[in-house]
Structure formats: structure tokens, C-alpha cells
Scaffold this motif. Sequence first.
Motif, short mmCIF file in Angstrom:
data_model
loop_
_atom_site.label_atom_id
_atom_site.label_comp_id
_atom_site.label_asym_id
_atom_site.label_seq_id
_atom_site.Cartn_x
_atom_site.Cartn_y
_atom_site.Cartn_z
N PRO A 106 0.85 -1.40 -4.85
CA PRO A 106 1.09 0.05 -4.74
C PRO A 106 2.53 0.37 -4.35
N GLN A 107 3.10 -0.41 -3.45
CA GLN A 107 4.49 -0.17 -3.04
C GLN A 107 5.45 -0.42 -4.20
N ASN A 108 5.18 -1.45 -4.99
CA ASN A 108 6.06 -1.72 -6.13
C ASN A 108 5.99 -0.59 -7.15
N ALA A 109 4.80 -0.07 -7.40
CA ALA A 109 4.66 1.04 -8.35
C ALA A 109 5.47 2.25 -7.89
N GLU A 110 5.42 2.55 -6.59
CA GLU A 110 6.18 3.68 -6.05
C GLU A 110 7.68 3.44 -6.15
#
Length: 499
Positions: A106-110
Amino acid sequence: MYLGIDCGTQSTKVVILDAEKEEVIAQGHAPHSLISDAKGKREQNPEDWILALEQAYWQAVNKAAINPSSIRAIGVSGQQHGLVVLDAQGQVIRPAKLWCDTETAPQNAELLQALGGDDGSMQRLGLVVTTGYTLSKLAWMQQYHPSDFKRIAHLLLPHDFLNYWLTGQCMTEAGDASGTGYFDVRRRGWCPDVFELIPDASHLRNALPDVIDNQQMLGKVRPEVAKRLGLSADVWVSSGGGDNMMAAIGTGNVQEGRMTLSLGTSATLSAHLNTHYDGLHPSIAHFCSSTNGWLPLICTMNLTGVVEQMRQLLNLSITEFTDMAASAPIGASGLTLLPFLNGERVPNLPQAQGQLLGMTPLNLTSAHMSRAVFEGISYGLKYGLDCLLAAGLRPQSICVTGGGAKNTFWRQLLADLLRVEIVCPAAAEGAALGAAIQALWADHHRQGDPVNLTELTARLVALDESTRVVPCSEKGEAYHEAYQTYQHRLRFQFPELTL
């Protein structure tokens, strides 16, 4: 004598290279434990790497029956992307999140969205950040461990940490740094502005290690470590690099026209470029090499671990499992495994799960399932090679290293599927050998003898011609049809995926 160390996911390997005899005279090995859970956590304690290094080192020294004081220099290879954070006293703050950790998806997507998607990431960094890179691990740590995040004084990668233990120096090199997500691979330098995308991260700018050239020595081994390992007081440590970069050196992949395929916990397929090329497919990680060039690379995260789990499920030895696979027809009579037990990087599916598709009364057998495993984990490599071929890279053959390379059936499968000759190096531990060769290269430069690395690898990297397999065109056609079925089912299960 030159020492090569490779800190991988499952173990640390050590080789001793006799430069005069131009051969590896001994090697050692010690395992690591893994901290994992069902949410995608994959971590290790950096202190365990030191213990494994020492165990593997003494194994190799004892097998070689040498005096450790004869060792002149050390090179370190390490699993890429792992986040090692130290406080102001140089102490490890928390376990290292590894390359295969998907908890930070999720952090990478953001972060990727904040960078402007694939195009924006390419413009800022020269590559597309993916789950597994170090940047998203920092964002995850800031979100879930904010007090520890504020204590970060040094940002290191696994090979950097071992270099730090050996020398006391916090430094890195461009190859391993390429996979952090805060390094511009085109100009071979940090891009600390990316830290602005993470809250309260301004202090990370001062935590970045200096970047040195690959032919440089990082420093001498600390006296207390030298005493512990029985080394002389004048042993140097080279820059080292990521395991993919060191495996490239250890397989002679230091000039254009060569490719290296590593078959281990993950699979990586890499080529060599003398200059940066802007037209590569976004799935290709356009890393710098550890030879002052570039190493375009694709990585699949599910390989020998999938084989091992299915083998255990069927209660077969590896020989029985392989024989079972060989007895089933190409395409496994329509049975397709999407092998994403740990998410996937290529294709980019970090939160995917594995699926077994096309089951019928005919193909629901141990033999067909075994064949489907080998084929399923190989199709991602086919996709990656196609991306590299589209950029104009044309390998004469592919040098295959890693534990999976020992499997004759699998090597032939890959040759037929990829339609290229496959051959193994004579030395099994390509990354550790590459680290030792880089240490030798840097030692020559330190003494004012700028020897050519291509010449060194030509002398020190031998191919085992008995392992060479050539593709069969008839089988290649059958694999082409099976691969089309795989792609169709992959698109159906993951319609968001662009192939």
C-alpha cells in the motif's frame, strides 16, 4: 587470496579465490532464519548475518587449509533492497525488511502515485519504483514505527551493513543503491527530494551513505574484526554490491551481449549495457551495475520456494518431483499454475495469490501438477526476456546460476521456452565469486594497476560446458502454445494487469 561473501535470503556463502591458480579453492555456507507472517512480512535480524558470515568463513578457511593472514582483500555481495537502519551509536534499530517483503505494497502504491505514476517515477529516478524497493519500507516504518523512524541516523542496505561491520564505514555503491527508490540511476547519485513524499523524513537526507566507485576500496578491516577472523592488519574491503550485480561479475556478464539468470528463492534475469537506455519496458529495473555500467534486470519473486512447497505437499524427493514433471506433457494437459504465493514483481502483482487453473479429471495428477509448477514459475522469466528482447538486447546464450541451475530438466525447459542456449558457470556460487573478483579488481587499482575487469572475468570465470543445453524448436512451439494459455488465464484473473 581473495574472499567473496554473499549474504542471501536463505544463507550466507563464502568463497576463497586463489588469484594465482585462478580458481576457487574452498567455500562455506551458513543458513539464516526468516521472520514472516501471512500479511507479507519478510524480515531478518542483521546480527544473524554476521553470525552466518563467521560460520561460513571458518568453514571455507578450514576446507582450504590456509592461514587467514594470506587473504589480501574482501568483497561483499548482499540481497538487494533490504532496509537496515542504525541509530546515532551505530546500533541496529529494528529487523531489516527484505526484498521479498510485500507488507509495504500500500505504501508503494501511494508513493508511485505521488511520483506521477510510471512516467513520473521514470523521469525522477530512471526506473519505476515497485513493492520491494527500500523507499516503501521507509514509508511503512514511518507509519507504524514513528518513534524508531525518528532515530534513524544511517540508512544501509544488507551488503552496506556487512561492510560497516567489517570496516566501520557507512558507504555504498551505485549498483545496490539503484534499488532503493531514492537513487537516480542515470546520473548515479542520490535523489533525496523523494523523501519529501514521506512525512517527517527530512532527517533521512543526512542518513544517506556516501557513494564510491566500484573499483575503489571502501577501507581496511577493523582491528578487532581482523583479530576475530585471524586476518592481517592490512586487509582491504572493496565497494561490494547487490547480489545481482555481483552474480553478473561472477558469470562474466560485464559486456554487452551477455545475460545472467539466477534461479534461487527469486529469479533475476539481467543483461549488461555500457550506457543508460531510456526506452526500456517499465517492468525492467534499469539498475546500475557494480562495474560502472548498467544492469537492466527483471525479477520474479516465486521460484524455488514454490517447487519446495509443492514437493513437500506431494511428499516427493526433488528427484521424484522432477521425474514426475518430466513424465507429463508440455503444457501439463491444460493445467496452469499462477505461482504467486508471495505476490509478484514481474508481472507487477504485489498482493496476488497463487492459483491452479484448468483442472480436469485427466490432469489432476501428481505428474501434471509437478510439470505445472516448473512451467508456471518459468513463464514470468519468458515475459521478462521478451521485455529485454524488445529493447534490442540479443543474448548469444544465458549463463544460469543459483541452486535451481543444478536441475537438468529445468535447464532444458528454460532453453526450449526461452529459445536460447543455457549454460552454467563452473563455480556454483556466482555472487560470492563475483564479490571476490571485484575485490581483486579493486586491489589492482589500489596498487596503481588499472586492470580491465573484462580481462579478469575472462580468466577467472569458466563455463561448465557439460551443462550446456540447446533449445529444441519443436518443443519451443509447444511451449509457445502453453505460454499463450498462461497469458490468457493471467489476464482473465487479473484484468488490471497490462502485459
